[in-house]
Design a protein around this motif. Structure first.
Motif, PDB file in Angstrom:
ATOM      1  N   PHE A  42       0.858  -1.175   0.000  1.00 16.31           N
ATOM      2  CA  PHE A  42       0.000   0.000   0.000  1.00 16.31           C
ATOM      3  C   PHE A  42       0.894   1.224   0.000  1.00 16.31           C
ATOM      4  N   GLU A  43       0.686   2.085  -0.983  1.00 18.05           N
ATOM      5  CA  GLU A  43       1.530   3.277  -1.100  1.00 18.05           C
ATOM      6  C   GLU A  43       0.650   4.515  -1.249  1.00 18.05           C
ATOM      7  N   ARG A  44       0.875   5.470  -0.353  1.00 16.13           N
ATOM      8  CA  ARG A  44       0.113   6.719  -0.411  1.00 16.13           C
ATOM      9  C   ARG A  44       0.716   7.617  -1.492  1.00 16.13           C
ATOM     10  N   LYS A  45      -0.157   8.085  -2.383  1.00 18.66           N
ATOM     11  CA  LYS A  45       0.253   9.020  -3.438  1.00 18.66           C
ATOM     12  C   LYS A  45      -0.767  10.145  -3.448  1.00 18.66           C
ATOM     13  N   GLY A  46      -0.410  11.232  -2.796  1.00 18.26           N
ATOM     14  CA  GLY A  46      -1.352  12.337  -2.653  1.00 18.26           C
ATOM     15  C   GLY A  46      -2.507  11.913  -1.774  1.00 18.26           C
ATOM     16  N   ASN A  47      -3.734  12.069  -2.274  1.00 17.75           N
ATOM     17  CA  ASN A  47      -4.896  11.660  -1.492  1.00 17.75           C
ATOM     18  C   ASN A  47      -5.417  10.288  -1.923  1.00 17.75           C
ATOM     19  N   GLN A  48      -4.589   9.514  -2.615  1.00 17.22           N
ATOM     20  CA  GLN A  48      -4.956   8.174  -3.054  1.00 17.22           C
ATOM     21  C   GLN A  48      -4.020   7.137  -2.439  1.00 17.22           C
ATOM     22  N   THR A  49      -4.484   5.906  -2.402  1.00 19.61           N
ATOM     23  CA  THR A  49      -3.650   4.789  -1.976  1.00 19.61           C
ATOM     24  C   THR A  49      -3.531   3.826  -3.148  1.00 19.61           C
ATOM     25  N   TRP A  50      -2.314   3.598  -3.587  1.00 20.95           N
ATOM     26  CA  TRP A  50      -2.067   2.640  -4.662  1.00 20.95           C
ATOM     27  C   TRP A  50      -1.781   1.288  -4.027  1.00 20.95           C
TER      28      TRP A  50
END
Length: 94
Positions: A42-50
């Protein structure tokens, strides 16, 4: 199953490795997974989680490759769908 969880600033990585199952003997009507390694990232990218989900396994036994591949393509989606349901529970929110 051996699992590890690694946490960094914007990343959580959960890895898992199957180990021989010695507490229950193998039977002729069940196939044991001989090898399995996977990771859920799980990787946070801005206000999203990839999310990245990878799994590599070797079923062994007499399982036809087409049958094994069917589960290999369906399993990640079921896992992530169920995870979404579980995470709606308040006890997993911070």
């Amino acid at each position: 199953m051996i699992t590890t969880v690694t946490k960094e600033k914007d990343l959580v990585k959960h890895t898992f490795l199957a180990v021989p199952h010695t507490s229950e003997p193998a039977t002729k009507d069940k196939v044991r997974v001989k090898k399995m390694y996977g990771e859920l990232i799980f990787e946070r990218k801005g206000n999203q989680t990839w999310t990245t989900y990878r799994i590599q396994s070797e079923a062994g036994g007499a399982i036809p490759p087409s049958f094994a591949n069917f589960f290999a393509t369906k399993h990640p989606f079921r896992t992530l769908k169920n995870l979404r349901t579980v995470l709606k529970d308040e006890k997993y929110r911070q």
